[in-house]
Design an enzyme around this catalytic site. Structure first.
Site, PDB file in Angstrom:
ATOM      1  N   ALA A  70      -5.236  -1.043   2.516  1.00 40.14           N
ATOM      2  CA  ALA A  70      -4.671  -2.285   1.986  1.00 40.14           C
ATOM      3  C   ALA A  70      -5.692  -3.395   2.109  1.00 40.14           C
ATOM      4  O   ALA A  70      -6.339  -3.551   3.154  1.00 40.14           O
ATOM      5  CB  ALA A  70      -3.402  -2.652   2.768  1.00 40.14           C
ATOM      6  N   GLY A 115      -7.862  -6.424   6.134  1.00 37.81           N
ATOM      7  CA  GLY A 115      -7.648  -5.118   5.524  1.00 37.81           C
ATOM      8  C   GLY A 115      -7.066  -4.174   6.561  1.00 37.81           C
ATOM      9  O   GLY A 115      -7.095  -4.461   7.764  1.00 37.81           O
ATOM     10  N   LYS A 116      -6.516  -3.081   6.135  1.00 38.28           N
ATOM     11  CA  LYS A 116      -6.053  -2.052   7.071  1.00 38.28           C
ATOM     12  C   LYS A 116      -5.817  -0.766   6.301  1.00 38.28           C
ATOM     13  O   LYS A 116      -5.421  -0.803   5.133  1.00 38.28           O
ATOM     14  CB  LYS A 116      -4.738  -2.465   7.729  1.00 38.28           C
ATOM     15  CG  LYS A 116      -4.449  -1.703   9.016  1.00 38.28           C
ATOM     16  CD  LYS A 116      -5.297  -2.263  10.134  1.00 38.28           C
ATOM     17  CE  LYS A 116      -4.819  -1.850  11.484  1.00 38.28           C
ATOM     18  NZ  LYS A 116      -5.279  -2.826  12.486  1.00 38.28           N
ATOM     19  N   GLY A 117      -6.084   0.355   6.950  1.00 39.42           N
ATOM     20  CA  GLY A 117      -5.868   1.622   6.278  1.00 39.42           C
ATOM     21  C   GLY A 117      -5.391   2.675   7.241  1.00 39.42           C
ATOM     22  O   GLY A 117      -5.289   2.435   8.447  1.00 39.42           O
ATOM     23  N   ASP A 156      -8.753   2.262  15.018  1.00 39.68           N
ATOM     24  CA  ASP A 156      -7.410   1.779  15.330  1.00 39.68           C
ATOM     25  C   ASP A 156      -6.700   2.958  16.005  1.00 39.68           C
ATOM     26  O   ASP A 156      -7.369   3.867  16.506  1.00 39.68           O
ATOM     27  CB  ASP A 156      -6.716   1.313  14.029  1.00 39.68           C
ATOM     28  CG  ASP A 156      -5.537   0.382  14.304  1.00 39.68           C
ATOM     29  OD1 ASP A 156      -5.751  -0.822  14.397  1.00 39.68           O
ATOM     30  OD2 ASP A 156      -4.397   0.870  14.426  1.00 39.68           O
TER      31      ASP A 156
END
Ligand code: GLU
Length: 426
Positions: A70, A115-117, A156
């Protein structure tokens, strides 16, 4: 039937990360004069990429996993944020977490967006080889939307420096040149920063130290319970233990250990070092993770997963202060209850921001191809954390608002001003 937007204390919550993030944004926006257009834009991600990742399992069969990345907002700089391997990863979770990354970078004043995935997978069910192949293929699938100047992933939940090394190698091989700046949180031997692994926990410790001082407590008389003894929780607990606080309880996924006289946190191996060693440690008492959250301590640090403090248990929490180590551990209803009960909650996107701050240092080191000493990293981290803490204290005192809202005010103002200065294109 009540919609998710009108959850009350009496109803069980099913709040996704993006719902929590949006409610927090809307609540905080009331304290600032920001145009509705900017807030509406910040309620949404710029884009979300969904990919499928075929993996050859060790037994020769092929399994297809789903992954996301994202991109929330990049007005202040490249998208930045971790990659999570967990069975509960979803599009909504990635968007919510990417929003928190936007605030986190802004509150720290570092020139990145959010952002993050993640991949929907239980990493415990992958062999090392399978995890490597999954990571390399995920890096390849994301290659069109990431880059050292556009979107920089990091570790993460369920990922670590080794995962970042594979990711960086896969990306670099395809690009035809070594590109250390494509990810942060790498091992130092390939351009990672000293102090990066400890940084999120260290920043939780620094902020706890400042909050203890702010409320006029004495650190030697402060008791602490930490849920989650992985990289964030263990480093925060050890930092506070070394400062003289009494860490009475820590936990891993299987349960908590409790010693009213204080645990020797340096003797307890963290969950990442040896899974199972926390709940297996020889302590005077064991507790459930739920009991840990309700211990009568001065500071509670939820540092495991999201949504652990909810409408169900917020009235039973006995801590005098909560410092969020995990991302999104408090639902909006629980947050309201803590506000009514006068329990300060220091938000995640300030407290654990040491991770992305040292990621920024790592990115600078990668661009310059020059490593900083651990001492320099920790000194600069201290300076950045104190700067953010002071900015938030100023807002909290001037407006008499919660710590979370004060942190939002600082972050949103910077983001809104950047949007205003850049304007819309075309
Ligand atoms: N995953 C970490 C976080 O939630 C670090 C992100 C980064 O360093 O980019 O803050």
């Amino acid at each position: 039937m009540a919609s998710a937007e009108s959850t009350t204390e009496d109803e069980p919550e099913a709040e996704t990360a993006v719902e929590t993030a949006r409610r927090q944004l809307e609540h905080a926006a009331t304290h600032l004069d920001v145009s509705d257009g900017v807030i509406e834009r910040l309620r949404q991600a710029t884009s979300v990429y969904k990919v499928t990742i075929p993996l050859e399992r060790d037994d020769g069969t092929t399994e297809v996993f789903t992954g996301y990345r994202a991109h929330h907002d990049n007005v202040r700089g490249p998208y930045k944020g971790g990659i999570r391997y967990h069975p509960d990863v979803s599009e909504e979770e990635c968007v919510g977490l990417s929003m928190w990354m936007t605030w986190k970078c802004a509150v720290m004043g570092i020139p990145f967006g959010g952002g993050k995935g993640g991949v929907v997978v239980d990493p415990k069910e992958l062999s090392k080889g399978e995890k490597e192949r999954l990571t390399r293929r995920f890096a390849q699938e994301l290659r069109p939307v990431i880059g050292p100047m556009t979107d920089i992933p990091a570790p993460d939940m369920g990922t670590d420096p080794q995962t970042m090394a594979w990711f960086m190698d896969a990306y670099s091989m395809q690009e035809g040149e070594t590109q250390p700046g494509i990810v942060t949180g790498k091992p130092p031997v390939i351009g990672g920063s000293y102090g990066r692994e400890e940084a999120p926990g260290r920043s939780v410790g620094i902020i706890a130290r400042e909050a203890i001082d702010y409320y006029g407590w004495a650190v030697e008389e402060t008791t602490v319970a930490v849920q989650g003894f992985g990289s964030v929780g263990a480093n925060a607990a050890r930092y506070l233990d070394d400062l003289g606080a009494t860490v009475v309880a820590v936990s891993d996924v299987d349960g908590a250990i409790y010693d009213p006289h204080g645990l020797d946190t340096n003797d307890v191996e963290d969950h990442d070092e040896t899974p199972g060693m926390v709940s297996g440690y020889d302590a005077p008492e064991t507790l459930s993770n739920d009991d840990l959250l309700e211990l009568d301590v001065d500071i509670l640090i939820p540092a495991a997963i999201g949504n652990v403090l909810t409408a169900e248990n917020a009235h039973d929490v006995q801590a005098d202060m909560i410092i969020e180590g995990a991302n999104g551990p408090t639902t909006s209803t629980a947050d309201q209850i803590f506000e009514e009960r006068g329990i300060p909650v220091i938000p995640d996107f300030l407290a654990n921001a040491g991770g992305v701050t040292v990621s920024y240092f790592e990115w600078l080191q990668d661009i310059n191809r020059r490593a900083w000493s651990l001492e320099r990293v920790n000194d600069e981290l201290e300076t950045e954390m104190l700067g953010a803490w002071e900015a938030i204290c100023t807002e909290q005192e001037a407006r008499d608002i919660s710590w979370r809202d004060a942190a939002y005010v600082v972050a949103l103002r910077r983001i809104a001003e950047a949007h205003e200065a850049r304007g819309l294109w075309p």
